[in-house]
Design a protein around this motif. Structure first.
Motif, PDB file in Angstrom:
ATOM      1  N   UNK A 131       0.797  -1.335   0.133  1.00  0.00           N
ATOM      2  CA  UNK A 131       0.012   0.057  -0.055  1.00  0.00           C
ATOM      3  C   UNK A 131       0.987   1.387  -0.169  1.00  0.00           C
ATOM      4  N   UNK A 132       2.048   1.041   0.480  1.00  0.00           N
ATOM      5  CA  UNK A 132       2.972   2.362   0.416  1.00  0.00           C
ATOM      6  C   UNK A 132       3.832   2.617  -0.768  1.00  0.00           C
ATOM      7  N   UNK A 133       3.553   1.722  -1.860  1.00  0.00           N
ATOM      8  CA  UNK A 133       4.228   1.679  -3.291  1.00  0.00           C
ATOM      9  C   UNK A 133       3.319   2.148  -4.412  1.00  0.00           C
ATOM     10  N   UNK A 134       3.728   3.032  -4.928  1.00  0.00           N
ATOM     11  CA  UNK A 134       2.728   3.430  -6.358  1.00  0.00           C
ATOM     12  C   UNK A 134       3.377   2.489  -7.509  1.00  0.00           C
TER      13      UNK A 134
ATOM     14  N   UNK B 177      -2.298   0.595 -16.391  1.00  0.00           N
ATOM     15  CA  UNK B 177      -2.791   1.124 -14.897  1.00  0.00           C
ATOM     16  C   UNK B 177      -1.920   1.544 -13.840  1.00  0.00           C
ATOM     17  N   UNK B 178      -2.320   2.048 -12.848  1.00  0.00           N
ATOM     18  CA  UNK B 178      -1.278   3.121 -12.164  1.00  0.00           C
ATOM     19  C   UNK B 178      -2.250   3.106 -10.726  1.00  0.00           C
ATOM     20  N   UNK B 179      -1.435   3.151  -9.676  1.00  0.00           N
ATOM     21  CA  UNK B 179      -2.149   3.327  -8.287  1.00  0.00           C
ATOM     22  C   UNK B 179      -1.063   2.787  -7.234  1.00  0.00           C
ATOM     23  N   UNK B 180      -1.627   2.710  -5.917  1.00  0.00           N
ATOM     24  CA  UNK B 180      -0.886   2.025  -4.944  1.00  0.00           C
ATOM     25  C   UNK B 180      -1.603   0.798  -4.182  1.00  0.00           C
ATOM     26  N   UNK B 181      -0.766  -0.180  -3.907  1.00  0.00           N
ATOM     27  CA  UNK B 181      -1.327  -1.364  -3.392  1.00  0.00           C
ATOM     28  C   UNK B 181      -2.087  -2.254  -4.426  1.00  0.00           C
ATOM     29  N   UNK B 182      -1.671  -1.899  -5.763  1.00  0.00           N
ATOM     30  CA  UNK B 182      -2.380  -2.978  -6.600  1.00  0.00           C
ATOM     31  C   UNK B 182      -1.950  -4.602  -6.744  1.00  0.00           C
TER      32      UNK B 182
END
Length: 339
Positions: free
Chosen positions: A11-14, A25-30
């Protein structure tokens, strides 16, 4: 298997997934599956990172000091950072394919050193050693206005200066000077304490003397009051004695007047009686004594008459030859007088 991989991001990584140069796609905790031969993954840590630093700088008076501290930052805009630095990970997703992630902390440390140098070069050694708080404020203001930090999408959370130390020789010299100053201050404190003790003792002595003076003044006032009271009592006693003396003198004067008056009255009374007796004697001078005796015996008792008879007998004793008077006769005469 056939180039298909699975990745799970914290969750702390993008994470940003590129396929054929486009963002899929992009985002945190994927977590997702991807085809490794045609996919690139960019993984940027979003959590806060602590970067320790230590470097040497020179103060305004050309004294070398070592600055030790810590810089805390986080990636606020991962897209900006991904455009300027390579955070691509391998197909396994467990390591970076370039050294850019390791260069980012060094860039921030270099900027911190530049800002530190700009601040220390205007401060002498003594001020630099004692103004770590001002140095932190200066570095934080420089970080906020630095274009490098903003362009990288980095947010500086805090700067801590843990120590600013001079070289050992300078440190020993400062310690010696500070030690001498402390000893001098200790001596001054001892002297001040002694002076304060002497001053306090003098104040106590003065208070004791003032108390004794006040006590003596109070005793003198009490003694004066007692003497004044005694004088007043003596004056009142004297007045009372004088009043008694005047009363006695007046009484004696009145007694003297009374005695004189009584004497005059007695003299007049005696003169009056003497005149009366003289007149009676003059009247009786030509009277026969026998008549007078007869007149006097008229009111006499029998005993008195017997006594007069015996007196007459005594006067005529030469004419009487013998006279017998018995006890019975005397008893009868006396008893007749009592009856």
């Amino acid at each position: 298997m056939l180039g298909i991989r699975f990745v799970k991001v914290e969750p702390t990584d993008f994470v940003i997934q590129y396929r054929r140069g486009k963002v899929v796609r992009e985002g945190t905790g994927l977590s997702f599956f991807f085809f490794a031969p045609s996919t690139s993954l960019v993984r940027i840590p979003m959590g806060s990172t602590d970067v320790p630093f230590i470097f040497k700088e020179v103060t305004a008076d050309f004294q070398e000091v070592s600055v030790q501290g810590q810089l805390t930052y986080r990636v606020a805009d991962p897209k900006k950072l991904s455009e300027l630095m390579n955070f691509t990970v391998s197909a396994a997703g467990d390591e970076y394919s370039s050294e850019d992630p390791e260069k980012l902390p060094q860039r921030l440390i270099n900027l911190t050193q530049v800002l530190t140098r700009a601040t220390l070069k205007s401060l002498p050694l003594r001020d630099a050693l004692g103004q770590s708080g001002d140095l932190v404020d200066s570095i934080q203001r420089g970080m906020q206005t630095a274009g490098t930090v903003e362009s990288l999408g980095i947010e500086v959370l805090g700067v801590s200066i843990l120590a600013i130390k001079p070289v050992p020789e300078t440190s020993r010299a400062l310690e010696a000077e500070a030690r001498e100053m402390i000893l001098r201050q200790a001596d001054e404190a001892i002297y001040a304490r002694r002076n304060a003790a002497v001053e306090q003792e003098r104040s106590i002595k003065e208070n004791e003397l003032n108390t004794e003076i006040a006590v003596e003044n109070k005793k003198r006032q009490i003694k004066e009051a007692q003497m004044e009271a005694k004088k007043s009592v003596q004056r009142m006693e004297r007045e009372i004695s004088e009043a008694e003396m005047e009363a006695r003198i007046s009484l004696e004067q009145k007694n003297a007047d009374l005695v004189e008056l009584s004497t005059a009255n007695s003299r007049k009374e005696a003169d009056s009686r003497a005149y009366a007796v003289a007149a009676v004697m003059k009247a009786l001078s030509n009277t026969n004594p026998r008549i007078l005796q007869a007149l006097m015996s008229a009111d006499m008792k029998s005993g008195q008459l017997v006594a007069m008879a015996f007196r007459d007998l005594a006067e005529s004793a030469d004419k009487i030859g013998q006279l017998n008077v018995t006890p019975d006769l005397l008893r009868e005469l006396l008893n007749s007088d009592k009856s």
